[in-house]
Enzyme design. Structure first.
Site, mmCIF file in Angstrom:
data_model
loop_
_atom_site.group_PDB
_atom_site.id
_atom_site.type_symbol
_atom_site.label_atom_id
_atom_site.label_comp_id
_atom_site.label_asym_id
_atom_site.label_seq_id
_atom_site.Cartn_x
_atom_site.Cartn_y
_atom_site.Cartn_z
ATOM 1 N N GLU A 730 16.573 -15.804 55.766
ATOM 2 C CA GLU A 730 16.763 -14.458 56.138
ATOM 3 C C GLU A 730 15.606 -13.580 56.691
ATOM 4 O O GLU A 730 15.239 -12.765 56.199
ATOM 5 C CB GLU A 730 17.408 -13.715 54.624
ATOM 6 C CG GLU A 730 18.548 -14.188 54.081
ATOM 7 C CD GLU A 730 19.292 -13.663 52.843
ATOM 8 O OE1 GLU A 730 18.151 -13.217 52.271
ATOM 9 O OE2 GLU A 730 19.981 -14.235 52.461
ATOM 10 N N GLU A 831 27.476 -19.967 54.110
ATOM 11 C CA GLU A 831 27.718 -19.438 52.953
ATOM 12 C C GLU A 831 28.768 -18.772 52.870
ATOM 13 O O GLU A 831 28.725 -17.561 52.144
ATOM 14 C CB GLU A 831 26.288 -18.690 52.341
ATOM 15 C CG GLU A 831 24.899 -19.481 52.406
ATOM 16 C CD GLU A 831 24.022 -18.579 52.073
ATOM 17 O OE1 GLU A 831 24.072 -17.516 51.406
ATOM 18 O OE2 GLU A 831 22.575 -18.860 52.227
#
Ligand SMILES: *[C@@H]1O[C@H](CO)[C@@H](O)[C@H](O)[C@H]1NC(C)=O
Ligand SMILES: *[C@@H]1O[C@H](CO)[C@@H](O)[C@H](O)[C@H]1NC(C)=O
Ligand SMILES: *[C@@H]1O[C@H](CO)[C@@H](O)[C@H](O)[C@H]1NC(C)=O
Ligand SMILES: *[C@@H]1O[C@H](CO)[C@@H](O)[C@H](O)[C@H]1NC(C)=O
Ligand SMILES: *[C@@H]1O[C@H](CO)[C@@H](O)[C@H](O)[C@H]1NC(C)=O
Length: 953
Positions: A730, A831
């Site tokens: 991220e 994910e």
């Protein structure tokens, strides 16, 4: 108009909070789980406030609350005649259970009310509840209603409404919920409301059917989220001993503190919620101290339990604090585990309900449930704890969507041919219609709608904005259908006056909730930009408004060609299936040769694919693998795995120097034993809130050393074992490491990782890349970040798109894949999870994502972020229910997997060959000649060329 203004104000009061909540939720989705996924976290690590996750479905709420007896409606089933009730401008009488003949029979043995002589829709039965409601609490309404009468054609609406009367302002009407009732049938009317202020008078009433139709009411209940009197629970099935302290504090103890029994506290200001007593955990010196009960031996593994408690805090000047219910579980090998069950914001002024669910995968030797959370020095008060086998809530059927009108724009006067008719300025800004905007549709809308008439070239220029939320708006309440996914698309452009980049957001106000319909960041006023996104409404709203907002006050902006339309998923699926066959399948020729002279020409051939080798994986967690049902579903249906938390640095080294690789080792062993490949997630995580405390406290040189140690420790230990690594998770949403160690840090992480384990493919991994709703992580920004890294010498080998997506729309996702695909790196969904309260809709969302991925040449794999209820980071996203039942979303997943197996049959041709087209993977071929049947296995590798597979007998 006043009503409308009040409605906007509610929206704006909530807007800021929701924006924060939304980003918070997205940011935390991996690390802090609301459900048992947070097991293994130490009590301290669970401190983070995660209550934003605890959204409940209406079903959960009403079903649970019905166990309570805190009905604020007086004489709720007319057992006391018509006392407390009032018929508004019409008449009412009671019918006793034995009498009703033409009317449907009430199911309880009570009277029911017949509201008759109605001349207006709004006439009905009402009750003044002013003194029994307070602002801020959530109330659940459950009523049983019917209709009758000569004028009843077919169905009638029954509506629950609140009339709010004020001292100095106009009366407001708050829609709560409605239901459609047909003749001869009782229906449940269910809904919730929250009062945002304190009116002088609050009247609840039922209304709705056409004039002349009788409204029948059997019972009305309204439950608050706090106020109970009398008996709190239906105690049946409660495994807690002495749950309401009638037997003192027997069977209870303090966890690191003392427990005390009370009949009142604080000079009589605190009284029991129910019964005569409550208990306190006092003398607390740690966050994890609290009241506990050992429930070992009374809990069965693999069963779902629901937990309900009433809690409150006291003392130390703390007025509000999170209180959590946690399980401490010890395995026979002494391995300990903490499982978070529920989290509530408790106060010192009232009892608050704490609710949650849990399931144990393993067979623990000891299980203790306890409450914790408030700061040291503050007492936790408990009145009543229930732990019982969770009721099974039957799933809702597939929503029936009548006349979805796919592709039809629901915006009125979108082309502005009728000036600003249908539009209004939100706030005191000014809307002008001007010309000169693009006449072609924005790309994502074009992809969905196909050939389309040109846009009008007219746009709304919004000027004189004094707040970021000001802009053009339109009510779309009656046009939005429940459970339909709407695609949003528009051209937007900034006027002069902006300094720095501005967000432009298509916002959808659904009652008091803000829903993101797409958002872009614009850094110029020279050109038009596309804004695209999607949304869905899953609960009957009273009002829905769309508005465009975002730029700083004083910055004018333009909007052209706003389109909001239902997306036809099935139509796109047909295209995606063709595309998938084209890009994923391969021509295969089986070339038979036999050692004996048996001529096999003309023999029957049956080809059956056993496994598709396309990577489809799931997230798994250490405790999951103690559940053999979980393991069975996982090993049968997935060929890749990623570990939820077990490889993260905060997990493997929660305390500096104390390394824990046991959990990861256990998971890795299971995967190796079952021939399942693994992704390493993740070496670092750039979002500060996910970094463990000891790392945060390090000086620059020490941090640099710790980072090196982490790389060495992890990558040397597992060299060659993880095929992928997410190197620094991220990076578009955090910058912990570069902020402290400089801009080269990220590239250095990649370089070092590659030196330590050259065989691993190194990924970037981020979220909200593919849905158009987060301007921080657009495909363009992601591409720039990757190109920067590569330019600095980072061996980036793959692009991870997390895929925690809401109401996905294929062309929006596809446009992101197209852009990222130009980099030539493999893309993985790393994910993926989708969420809907309705399993069928969830299944559709999942299908959208899988089909888009399989049909796109750049995508090389899909990982879902778990599949088992109570072990996922998102609510309403599971494919398998807690106790092992595969739900509709799970069934859809299995159907898709089946579709992606190729089968063929025919005869061996004159050249001893048999040709077919199929997906890569393992196959079985059966050849039947005469009475002989020969079975063989072969593998089709991925590739574009025709493949010749020799089959020797
Ligand atoms: C609960 O408390 C009572 C009274 O002290 C005791 O007799 C009983 O054994 C306790 N039950 C358990 C399971 O500890
Ligand atoms: C409690 O809070 C009040 C107001 O915030 C403050 O005046 C008082 O000193 C505090 N008392 C203690 C014991 O901290
Ligand atoms: C604008 O839309 C209306 C219907 O809403 C349609 O009748 C009209 O032809 C459109 N005009 C243009 C220029 O597209
Ligand atoms: C808009 O603001 C300008 C000043 O910025 C002012 O001159 C003008 O009157 C305003 N227009 C309206 C319609 O309020
Ligand atoms: C905005 O654009 C200017 C000029 O093109 C550029 O210098 C600046 O870095 C940009 N800012 C952002 C945040 O992209």
């Amino acid at each position: 108009m006043r009503n409308l203004t009040a409605f906007f104000l509610t929206i704006f009061n909530h807007l800021k909070k929701l924006l924060v909540q939304w980003f918070w939720l997205k940011r935390l989705q991996e690390v802090i789980f609301p459900t048992p996924s947070m097991e293994f976290l130490t009590p301290l690590m669970m401190m983070n406030d995660n209550e934003d996750f605890q959204t409940q479905t209406l079903d959960d709420l009403s079903i649970r609350k019905r166990n309570l007896t805190n009905n604020i409606i007086h004489n709720h089933n007319f057992s006391n005649g018509l006392h407390s009730w009032h018929a508004n401008c019409c008449d009412v009488f009671l019918v006793s259970p034995s009498v009703g003949n033409s009317e449907p029979k009430a199911c309880e043995h009570h009277h029911h009310a017949v509201v008759t002589n109605r001349n207006e829709h709004w006439q009905g039965l009402e009750q003044d509840i002013t003194t029994r409601v307070s602002s801020g609490s959530t109330y659940t309404v459950v009523a049983r209603v019917g209709v009758s009468g000569m004028h009843l054609e077919k169905d009638a609406d029954v509506i629950a409404t609140l009339r709010l009367e004020y001292q100095h302002s106009e009366t407001k009407y708050l829609f709560i919920t409605k239901t459609v009732v047909s003749k001869e049938k009782w229906e449940n009317l269910e809904g919730t409301f929250v009062l945002s202020d304190k009116p002088k008078r609050v009247v609840f009433y039922l209304e709705g059917p056409a004039p002349g139709v009788n409204l029948l009411i059997e019972s009305v209940s309204i439950y608050g989220d706090g106020q109970t009197e009398g008996c709190v629970y239906n105690q049946e099935g409660n495994i807690i001993l002495n749950p309401e302290f009638e037997d003192g504090v027997n069977n209870w103890s303090g966890r690191g503190c003392k427990v005390a029994l009370h009949d009142s506290m604080g000079d009589g200001k605190i009284l029991p919620k129910s019964g005569k007593f409550f208990a306190s955990a006092t003398g607390r010196t740690q966050y994890w101290n609290g009241i506990q009960q050992d429930i070992s031996g009374r809990i069965q593994r693999k069963l779902a339990y629901e937990v309900t408690a009433f809690v409150r805090i006291f003392g130390n000047n703390v007025t509000s604090s999170s209180v959590r219910a946690t399980l401490w579980v010890q395995a026979p090998d002494s391995h300990e585990q903490y499982i978070g069950i529920a989290n509530s914001q408790a106060t010192d002024s009232d009892w608050v309900q704490l609710q949650g669910k849990f399931l144990l995968n393993g067979s623990p030797s000891k299980v203790v449930i306890y409450l914790e959370g408030p700061p040291p020095g503050t007492d936790i008060l408990l009145d009543g704890l229930m732990v019982k086998h969770a009721d099974k809530i039957p799933p809702s059927p597939r929503p029936i969507i009548e006349n979805p009108e796919y592709g039809v724009n629901i915006i009125t006067n979108s082309n502005l041919s009728d000036r600003t008719n249908g539009w209004f300025p939100l706030g005191n800004c000014v809307l002008n219609v001007e010309t000169g905007s693009p006449r072609i549709l924005p790309p994502a809308a074009r992809d969905t709608l196909g050939p389309h008439e040109p846009l009008s070239g007219r746009y709304i220029h919004t000027i004189n904005r004094t707040q970021t939320w000001m802009g053009p708006a339109q009510m779309i309440t009656d046009k939005v259908k429940l459970f339909v996914t709407y695609q949003v698309s528009a051209w937007v452009r900034l006027g002069p006056g902006a300094t720095g980049p501005q967000n432009v957001n298509v916002a959808v106000g659904v009652d008091s909730q803000w829903v993101n319909g797409g958002q872009v960041e614009i850094n110029d006023s020279d050109r038009w930009h596309e804004v695209c996104g999607s949304f869905r409404v899953e609960k009957q709203p009273a009002k829905v408004m769309v508005y465009i907002q975002g730029p700083a006050a004083g910055v004018s902006f333009m909007v052209a060609g706003l389109q909001i339309f239902a997306a036809d998923r099935q139509a796109r699926f047909r295209h995606l299936k063709r595309q998938t066959d084209k890009i994923r399948k391969r021509d295969v020729t089986l070339k038979f040769s036999t050692s004996d002279s048996n001529n096999i020409h003309g023999a029957t051939v049956i080809v059956k694919q056993i496994q598709n080798s396309f990577p489809i994986g799931s997230c798994i967690s250490r405790s999951n693998i103690d559940n053999e049902d979980f393991v069975s579903f996982f090993t049968k249906n997935f060929n890749w795995a990623v570990f939820g938390n077990e490889l993260k640095w905060y997990w493997t080294e929660a305390q500096q120097g104390t390394l824990n690789y046991k959990d990861a080792d256990d998971l890795l062993k299971l995967c190796n034993d079952n021939n399942i490949a693994t992704r390493g997630h993740c070496i670092f995580w750039d979002v500060e809130s996910t970094v463990q405390d000891w790392v945060k406290k390090l000086s620059k040189p020490d941090l640099s050393t710790a980072l090196q140690n982490r790389l060495n420790s992890l990558l040397n230990r597992y060299k060659g074992r993880f095929e992928h690594y997410d190197v620094n998770n991220e990076m578009l949403h955090g910058s912990f490491y570069p902020d402290r160690l400089g801009q080269d840090t990220r590239a250095d992480m990649f370089k070092t990782a590659s030196q330590l384990d050259p065989s691993a493919t190194l990924f970037v991994n981020d979220y909200h890349i593919e849905d158009g709703c987060d301007p921080r992580s657009t495909p363009e920004k992601y591409m720039n970040q990757i190109l920067d890294l590569v330019q600095q010498g980072a061996p980036v080998g793959g692009i991870g798109i997390q895929g925690h997506i809401d109401s996905p729309v294929g062309p929006v996702v596809c446009s992101a894949l197209d852009k990222l695909g130009t980099l030539g790196l493999p893309i993985w969904f790393t994910e993926l999870d989708v969420s809907s309260v309705n399993e069928y809709v969830r299944a559709d969302d999942l299908e959208v994502m899988f089909r888009e991925a399989l049909a796109h040449t750049a995508v090389d794999g899909i990982m879902i972020w778990g599949f088992w209820e109570l072990f996922m980071s998102r609510e309403n996203s599971h494919l398998v229910n807690a106790e092992g039942e595969i739900n509709e979303a799970g069934n859809r997943f299995l159907e898709l997997k089946k579709e992606w197996l190729s089968h063929a049959h025919g005869h061996v041709d004159d050249g001893s060959e048999f040709g077919f087209r199929g997906f890569p993977g393992t196959y079985e071929v059966v050849v039947v000649t005469g009475s002989k049947k020969i079975v063989n296995k072969f593998v089709v590798e991925k590739g574009d060329e025709q493949l010749v597979v020799p089959i020797n007998f």
